[in-house]
Design a protein around this motif. Sequence first.
Motif, mmCIF file in Angstrom:
data_model
loop_
_atom_site.group_PDB
_atom_site.id
_atom_site.type_symbol
_atom_site.label_atom_id
_atom_site.label_comp_id
_atom_site.label_asym_id
_atom_site.label_seq_id
_atom_site.Cartn_x
_atom_site.Cartn_y
_atom_site.Cartn_z
ATOM 1 N N ARG A 113 0.740 -1.207 -0.099
ATOM 2 C CA ARG A 113 0.052 0.227 0.071
ATOM 3 C C ARG A 113 0.883 1.297 0.243
ATOM 4 N NH1 ARG A 113 -5.027 1.735 0.989
ATOM 5 N NH2 ARG A 113 -5.676 3.444 2.077
ATOM 6 N N LEU A 114 1.939 1.161 0.839
ATOM 7 C CA LEU A 114 2.712 2.512 0.761
ATOM 8 C C LEU A 114 3.725 2.646 -0.196
ATOM 9 C CD1 LEU A 114 3.444 2.333 4.836
ATOM 10 C CD2 LEU A 114 2.126 4.137 3.627
ATOM 11 N N ALA A 115 3.970 1.725 -0.966
ATOM 12 C CA ALA A 115 5.019 1.723 -1.898
ATOM 13 C C ALA A 115 4.341 1.773 -3.035
ATOM 14 C CB ALA A 115 6.064 0.392 -1.976
ATOM 15 N N GLY A 116 3.094 1.648 -3.276
ATOM 16 C CA GLY A 116 2.187 1.430 -4.578
ATOM 17 C C GLY A 116 2.085 2.958 -5.188
ATOM 18 N N PRO A 117 1.501 3.032 -6.120
ATOM 19 C CA PRO A 117 1.512 4.474 -6.877
ATOM 20 C C PRO A 117 0.546 5.240 -5.912
ATOM 21 C CG PRO A 117 -0.094 2.771 -8.024
ATOM 22 C CD PRO A 117 0.869 2.078 -7.000
#
Length: 140
Positions: A128-132
């Motif tokens: 979630r945090l590393a996604g777009p």
Amino acid sequence: MARRSPSGVTKALMLVTDIGFLVYFSVTGLGLVPPEWAFADYADPIMVSWNWSFLWIDVLAGATGLTSLHLIRRGAPNGPPLMLVSLVLTAASGLMAIAFWTLRGDFSPAWWIPNLYLLLFPLPAIVRLAGPAAPATTAR
């Protein structure tokens, strides 16, 4: 675009985990781990060194996690990126331990369960945090 924020579940799990890292090494350092709870060959000097080799990654994970939670609570924009660092360190710590126990052929649930937890609980939040970034909403 706005950054995705971590869930309340992630924050609660991080708080417990990060405090747990600090408590574990305090208890271990004071020699308070009961022998029946200890992993195989707990008193072997090589195993003692192996266990203490996790101190720096676990303390860094805990410190960055607790700091990120504080920053997020204050609404600071650098909170979520710091949380991502903490979650990656936590998952890496769990993976390192699981890899070690696998290589040794030691499948004690008492040590696998907590280390699988360390490996797995961060993964959804890391994605979630590393996604777009989430699209920003605009007022009309």
